[in-house]
Design an enzyme around this catalytic site. Structure first.
Site, short mmCIF file in Angstrom:
data_model
loop_
_atom_site.label_atom_id
_atom_site.label_comp_id
_atom_site.label_asym_id
_atom_site.label_seq_id
_atom_site.Cartn_x
_atom_site.Cartn_y
_atom_site.Cartn_z
N LYS A 40 84.89 193.46 -22.11
CA LYS A 40 85.18 193.86 -20.73
C LYS A 40 86.20 192.90 -20.11
O LYS A 40 86.46 191.82 -20.67
CB LYS A 40 83.89 193.86 -19.92
CG LYS A 40 83.21 192.50 -19.82
CD LYS A 40 81.78 192.61 -19.31
CE LYS A 40 81.11 191.24 -19.29
NZ LYS A 40 79.66 191.35 -19.02
N ARG A 136 69.17 192.67 -10.90
CA ARG A 136 70.54 193.08 -10.63
C ARG A 136 70.71 194.56 -10.95
O ARG A 136 71.13 195.34 -10.13
CB ARG A 136 71.52 192.20 -11.43
CG ARG A 136 72.97 192.48 -11.14
CD ARG A 136 73.89 191.59 -11.97
NE ARG A 136 73.77 191.85 -13.41
CZ ARG A 136 74.54 191.29 -14.33
NH1 ARG A 136 75.49 190.41 -13.98
NH2 ARG A 136 74.39 191.56 -15.60
N TYR A 264 100.50 169.94 -1.01
CA TYR A 264 100.02 170.51 0.25
C TYR A 264 98.81 169.74 0.77
O TYR A 264 97.91 169.40 0.00
CB TYR A 264 99.59 171.96 0.06
CG TYR A 264 100.74 172.93 -0.08
CD1 TYR A 264 101.67 173.09 0.95
CD2 TYR A 264 100.87 173.70 -1.22
CE1 TYR A 264 102.72 173.99 0.82
CE2 TYR A 264 101.91 174.62 -1.36
CZ TYR A 264 102.83 174.75 -0.33
OH TYR A 264 103.85 175.64 -0.45
N MET A 312 100.79 177.86 -5.36
CA MET A 312 100.80 179.21 -5.92
C MET A 312 101.42 179.24 -7.31
O MET A 312 100.92 179.90 -8.23
CB MET A 312 101.55 180.17 -4.99
CG MET A 312 101.47 181.62 -5.46
SD MET A 312 102.40 182.74 -4.40
CE MET A 312 101.37 182.79 -2.94
#
Ligand code: PLP
Length: 367
Positions: A40, A136, A264, A312
């Site tokens: 998956k 779940r 940053y 980023m």
């Protein structure tokens, strides 16, 4: 993803031989049991088709989360059975499942009703999920008998595999393991002997604390092991091989004075005159923004610490201790030299998340 031109050297190398090796290890641990290769989330970020190609000779079937992931494999020509671990979201999927031999998990009554009401070209093999304590997905144990009967009496159903999922199999002495195992064993004892069974994920497969019983027809569902990760801290395996090597080049180098801030938010300050290397990989590539200062990166034969907030497209490293480093040098974010589990620990997450979040803008190179 890849449509010809690739100049950016940031990449994820996927090793077919590592995938094959790890699948063999899984096979060995599963013994006589059937093996479901869990691919998956695009094969945990490695590329579902690549992984399917590598392991198709070793596993007995594939599992994905939902039907779209399965159809991608069918379109690529794989014709093994494929289990849909979340089951179907609507009755419109059932004829598609029947046509393509997809095997949905059934975990609530609405899904059974849909099967009872469907008109299908071929009966479906279904996986009946019971909730033995994870809370779940799945029918409570008390509802399993009735659900099994409905399915087994339905001409649209070819077979039923009874399954459950462990919440804490990574932890050897977690009390819930015994509770879940006991509840599942009781259910198995009360189902017909023709019902196939499935409880183990990788951690349960490896763990000696979880006894999978003696039924040789049961299915072990293994995902993370295929990719080279042992999710437990207690269970042993033969050495695994990292299936993904995530790399990025050094694109800038600078010397900064003691006290200078990097990146940053000025989150990292040089405690001494320092050398900073900038790598062309960032959170848009799936390298987590919350990675703290000190997260290890492999560069020129040693581990160097992340220094400053992840951007980023870039990260910055403190390479003061490196004997030599040059623009163009290739760093490994994780892979054979730096286990993804080590990086995950440093970041406060798990290998699964790091692997499956490598973004589509990182080209996968198979070798
Ligand atoms: C993803 C998944 C698995 C595979 O788990 P691993 O820990 O990667 O082996 C097994 N079973 C179910 C139901 C899953 O959703």
């Amino acid at each position: 993803m890849s449509n010809g031109l690739h100049f950016r050297p940031t990449r994820a190398e996927i090793s077919m031989s590592a995938l094959q090796h790890n699948a063999q290890v899984a096979r060995h641990h599963a013994g006589k049991c059937n093996l479901l290769g869990v691919i998956k989330a695009d094969g945990y970020g490695h590329g579902a088709i690549t992984v399917a190609r590598a392991i198709s000779g070793t596993v007995d079937a594939f599992a994905v989360a939902f039907i779209d992931e399965a159809l991608q494999l069918r379109e690529a020509g794989f014709n093994q059975p494929i289990v849909l671990l979340e089951g179907c979201f609507s009755e419109a999927e059932l004829p598609v499942c029947a046509h393509y031999n997809l095997q949905p998990v059934v975990h609530h009554q609405g899904q059974i009703d849909a099967i009872l009401n469907a008109r299908l070209v071929k009966p479906l093999a279904v996986w009946l999920k019971t909730d033995t304590g994870m809370h779940r997905l799945g029918f409570p144990p008390a509802a399993v008998k009735e659900a099994t009967q409905q399915l087994e009496n339905c001409p649209q159903v070819a077979s039923v595999t009874l399954m459950t999922h462990f919440a804490n199999a990574e932890v050897a002495d977690d009390a819930l393991n015994q509770v879940q195992q006991q509840r599942f064993a009781e259910l198995c004892a009360s189902t017909s002997p023709t019902t196939a069974l499935s409880s183990a994920n990788t951690a349960a497969l490896l763990s000696s604390a979880i006894d999978l019983g003696t039924d040789p027809g049961q299915w072990c569902r293994t995902g993370i092991l295929l990719y080279g990760v042992n999710p437990t801290s207690h269970a042993r395996t033969e050495p695994l091989q990292a299936a993904m090597r995530l790399t990025a080049p050094v694109i800038a180098l600078r010397d900064v004075a003691a006290g200078a801030a990097v990146g940053y938010g000025s989150r990292w300050h040089a405690g001494r005159p320092s050398r900073i290397a900038t790598l062309a990989i960032g959170y848009a590539d799936g390298y987590p923004r919350h990675a703290p200062n000190g997260t290890p990166v492999w560069l020129n034969g040693q581990r160097v610490p992340l220094a400053g907030t992840v951007s980023m497209d870039m990260i910055t490293l403190d390479v003061t201790e490196l004997e030599s480093v040059a623009i163009g040098d290739e760093a490994e974010l994780w892979g054979p030299n730096l286990p993804v589990a080590t990086v995950a620990d440093a970041i406060g997450t798990i290998s699964y998340e790091l692997l499956c979040r490598v973004s589509p803008r990182v080209p996968r190179h198979c070798k």
